[in-house]
Structures are given as C-alpha cells and as structure tokens.
Design a protein around this motif. Structure first.
Motif, PDB file in Angstrom:
ATOM      1  N   LEU A  37       0.831  -1.203   0.000  1.00 12.45           N
ATOM      2  CA  LEU A  37       0.000   0.000   0.000  1.00 12.45           C
ATOM      3  C   LEU A  37       0.865   1.253   0.000  1.00 12.45           C
ATOM      4  O   LEU A  37       2.001   1.241   0.476  1.00 12.45           O
ATOM      5  N   LYS A  38       0.318   2.331  -0.527  1.00  8.83           N
ATOM      6  CA  LYS A  38       0.999   3.616  -0.516  1.00  8.83           C
ATOM      7  C   LYS A  38       0.776   4.254   0.856  1.00  8.83           C
ATOM      8  O   LYS A  38      -0.356   4.335   1.336  1.00  8.83           O
ATOM      9  N   HIS A  39       1.857   4.714   1.494  1.00 10.21           N
ATOM     10  CA  HIS A  39       1.771   5.290   2.831  1.00 10.21           C
ATOM     11  C   HIS A  39       1.950   6.799   2.776  1.00 10.21           C
ATOM     12  O   HIS A  39       2.781   7.308   2.028  1.00 10.21           O
ATOM     13  N   SER A  40       1.172   7.505   3.576  1.00  8.60           N
ATOM     14  CA  SER A  40       1.276   8.954   3.688  1.00  8.60           C
ATOM     15  C   SER A  40       1.004   9.334   5.138  1.00  8.60           C
ATOM     16  O   SER A  40       0.273   8.637   5.839  1.00  8.60           O
ATOM     17  N   LYS A  41       1.595  10.421   5.578  1.00  2.73           N
ATOM     18  CA  LYS A  41       1.350  10.897   6.952  1.00  2.73           C
ATOM     19  C   LYS A  41       0.005  11.614   7.060  1.00  2.73           C
ATOM     20  O   LYS A  41      -0.525  11.781   8.144  1.00  2.73           O
ATOM     21  N   GLU A  42      -0.544  12.064   5.936  1.00  3.24           N
ATOM     22  CA  GLU A  42      -1.791  12.822   5.934  1.00  3.24           C
ATOM     23  C   GLU A  42      -2.779  12.191   4.963  1.00  3.24           C
ATOM     24  O   GLU A  42      -2.384  11.507   4.023  1.00  3.24           O
ATOM     25  N   PRO A  43      -4.074  12.454   5.171  1.00  5.02           N
ATOM     26  CA  PRO A  43      -5.063  11.960   4.208  1.00  5.02           C
ATOM     27  C   PRO A  43      -4.796  12.527   2.816  1.00  5.02           C
ATOM     28  O   PRO A  43      -4.326  13.652   2.671  1.00  5.02           O
ATOM     29  N   LEU A  44      -5.080  11.750   1.812  1.00  8.95           N
ATOM     30  CA  LEU A  44      -4.875  12.158   0.426  1.00  8.95           C
ATOM     31  C   LEU A  44      -6.156  12.772  -0.130  1.00  8.95           C
ATOM     32  O   LEU A  44      -7.243  12.579   0.427  1.00  8.95           O
ATOM     33  N   ASP A  45      -6.024  13.486  -1.242  1.00  4.78           N
ATOM     34  CA  ASP A  45      -7.218  13.997  -1.918  1.00  4.78           C
ATOM     35  C   ASP A  45      -8.038  12.817  -2.407  1.00  4.78           C
ATOM     36  O   ASP A  45      -7.494  11.779  -2.784  1.00  4.78           O
ATOM     37  N   TYR A  46      -9.331  13.004  -2.429  1.00  8.24           N
ATOM     38  CA  TYR A  46     -10.215  11.931  -2.860  1.00  8.24           C
ATOM     39  C   TYR A  46     -10.340  11.928  -4.370  1.00  8.24           C
ATOM     40  O   TYR A  46     -10.299  12.966  -5.010  1.00  8.24           O
ATOM     41  N   CYS A  47     -10.477  10.746  -4.915  1.00 11.19           N
ATOM     42  CA  CYS A  47     -10.752  10.649  -6.343  1.00 11.19           C
ATOM     43  C   CYS A  47     -12.215  10.231  -6.505  1.00 11.19           C
ATOM     44  O   CYS A  47     -12.781   9.574  -5.639  1.00 11.19           O
ATOM     45  N   GLU A  48     -12.764  10.655  -7.586  1.00 11.88           N
ATOM     46  CA  GLU A  48     -14.145  10.270  -7.894  1.00 11.88           C
ATOM     47  C   GLU A  48     -14.176   8.773  -8.202  1.00 11.88           C
ATOM     48  O   GLU A  48     -13.290   8.267  -8.882  1.00 11.88           O
ATOM     49  N   VAL A  49     -15.180   8.110  -7.702  1.00 10.89           N
ATOM     50  CA  VAL A  49     -15.364   6.697  -8.048  1.00 10.89           C
ATOM     51  C   VAL A  49     -16.760   6.549  -8.644  1.00 10.89           C
ATOM     52  O   VAL A  49     -17.681   7.260  -8.248  1.00 10.89           O
ATOM     53  N   PRO A  50     -16.912   5.654  -9.600  1.00 13.62           N
ATOM     54  CA  PRO A  50     -18.241   5.436 -10.176  1.00 13.62           C
ATOM     55  C   PRO A  50     -19.248   5.038  -9.095  1.00 13.62           C
ATOM     56  O   PRO A  50     -18.896   4.396  -8.099  1.00 13.62           O
ATOM     57  N   VAL A  51     -20.481   5.404  -9.310  1.00  9.14           N
ATOM     58  CA  VAL A  51     -21.551   5.146  -8.339  1.00  9.14           C
ATOM     59  C   VAL A  51     -21.655   3.655  -8.006  1.00  9.14           C
ATOM     60  O   VAL A  51     -21.836   3.289  -6.843  1.00  9.14           O
ATOM     61  N   MET A  52     -21.516   2.806  -9.000  1.00 12.67           N
ATOM     62  CA  MET A  52     -21.610   1.353  -8.745  1.00 12.67           C
ATOM     63  C   MET A  52     -20.476   0.882  -7.837  1.00 12.67           C
ATOM     64  O   MET A  52     -20.694   0.041  -6.968  1.00 12.67           O
ATOM     65  N   THR A 141      -1.939   7.328   6.764  1.00 12.14           N
ATOM     66  CA  THR A 141      -2.944   6.988   5.762  1.00 12.14           C
ATOM     67  C   THR A 141      -2.322   5.998   4.794  1.00 12.14           C
ATOM     68  O   THR A 141      -1.176   6.147   4.388  1.00 12.14           O
ATOM     69  N   PHE A 142      -3.080   4.984   4.432  1.00 13.37           N
ATOM     70  CA  PHE A 142      -2.647   3.974   3.488  1.00 13.37           C
ATOM     71  C   PHE A 142      -3.667   3.922   2.350  1.00 13.37           C
ATOM     72  O   PHE A 142      -4.861   3.850   2.606  1.00 13.37           O
ATOM     73  N   SER A 143      -3.171   3.951   1.119  1.00  7.48           N
ATOM     74  CA  SER A 143      -4.084   3.953  -0.025  1.00  7.48           C
ATOM     75  C   SER A 143      -3.689   2.861  -1.019  1.00  7.48           C
ATOM     76  O   SER A 143      -2.589   2.320  -0.965  1.00  7.48           O
ATOM     77  N   TRP A 144      -4.601   2.574  -1.916  1.00  5.36           N
ATOM     78  CA  TRP A 144      -4.371   1.560  -2.940  1.00  5.36           C
ATOM     79  C   TRP A 144      -5.117   1.955  -4.215  1.00  5.36           C
ATOM     80  O   TRP A 144      -6.010   2.797  -4.183  1.00  5.36           O
ATOM     81  N   ASN A 145      -4.725   1.346  -5.314  1.00  4.04           N
ATOM     82  CA  ASN A 145      -5.332   1.563  -6.633  1.00  4.04           C
ATOM     83  C   ASN A 145      -5.351   3.040  -7.019  1.00  4.04           C
ATOM     84  O   ASN A 145      -6.336   3.533  -7.562  1.00  4.04           O
ATOM     85  N   ASP A 146      -4.267   3.752  -6.708  1.00  3.10           N
ATOM     86  CA  ASP A 146      -4.091   5.154  -7.128  1.00  3.10           C
ATOM     87  C   ASP A 146      -5.241   6.061  -6.735  1.00  3.10           C
ATOM     88  O   ASP A 146      -5.904   6.655  -7.578  1.00  3.10           O
ATOM     89  N   VAL A 147      -5.469   6.188  -5.445  1.00  2.98           N
ATOM     90  CA  VAL A 147      -6.509   7.104  -4.947  1.00  2.98           C
ATOM     91  C   VAL A 147      -6.227   8.503  -5.464  1.00  2.98           C
ATOM     92  O   VAL A 147      -5.138   8.966  -5.488  1.00  2.98           O
TER      93      VAL A 147
END
Length: 147
Positions: A37-52, A141-147
């Motif tokens: 997972l990608k690690h960051s000290k702070e929350p990342l910007d949100y990306c839009e995700v499809p409604v489904m 913060t830990f993210s995946w799939n290029d948040v």
C-alpha cells in the motif's frame, strides 16, 4: 437468509478473512501487512469513483461490520479495515484507510495509554469505522489503486 448470493458469499468470505487478518495482526508485523500500500502521513485527496463502485464499497463495509459482530474472536476496527481493504482491492475499487489517535489523550501528555482507531473511505465516504472517527487525529494513511 434473505441476502442475495453475492452478499452471502461476501459475508462468509469476510468472516473467514477476519480470522485470517486477526491471526496476522497477532503474529506479523504491521509494516509487512501493508507493504503493498501507498503510505502517507496525511489523508490524500479523494478521487471520484463510479456510483456502482461506491455502492459495492458501502455493501462490503457493511457486510464486514456484520460479520465482525459474529466472530468468536475480537475483530477490532483495524482488523475490519484490513479486511475491507483486501476485498475492495480485489474488486479494483480505490480507497484509503486512516490510523488515528484520540486527540485528548495524544495532546494531554500525562502518560495515559493512547486510544487508537482505524477507518476506511472510498471517494470521500466513510465505508467502515465511521463511529467516532472525528475525535481522532490522523497519524497515517494507506491507499491503494491510485486514490
């Protein structure tokens, strides 16, 4: 019994994954569990995700929380978040989870034990661990799939 077959399969998978992740939490170092997972000290910007995808993520988060209530072992917030993350990553749904400490305990400096919490969001919507998250300060913060 009224759940559709997808929800039944996800609920059963969540129950077993909660056990697997709980054992991993007790026997493996956390860095190893989040190494992909990608690690960051702070929350990342949100990306839009499809409604489904958002709908699927909400369902997965709910089903993991339900499964956690019926495990004979403890399934705390971090274990639940790791299971939700695993299930979402398998479905290629991007997201991030946060580790936080309770602000009052963290800032008091009186030597008390820190209260910690984990919660997971997808597209800015909290999917798992929402209860009380606002009283915690994000430390990782830990993210995946290029948040």
């Amino acid at each position: 019994f009224r759940l559709d077959s997808w929800k039944k399969r996800t609920l059963i998978a969540a129950w077993f994954l909660l056990g697997w992740k709980r054992i991993a939490m007790l026997t493996t170092d956390f860095k190893r569990q989040v190494k992909d997972l990608k690690h960051s000290k702070e929350p990342l910007d949100y990306c839009e995700v499809p409604v489904m995808q958002l709908h699927t993520a909400v369902s997965v988060g709910h089903l993991v929380a339900v499964a956690a209530r019926y495990t004979p072992w403890k399934s705390p917030c971090l274990t639940q978040v790791l299971v939700v993350q695993h299930l979402l990553a398998r479905r290629h749904i991007p997201g991030q989870f946060h580790l936080g400490v309770k602000k009052s305990d963290f800032e008091s400096g009186d030597g008390d034990a820190l209260a910690a919490h984990a919660w997971l969001d997808v597209g800015g919507e909290i999917i798992n661990g929402a209860a009380g998250h606002e009283s915690f300060t994000v430390v990782s913060t830990f993210s995946w799939n290029d948040v």
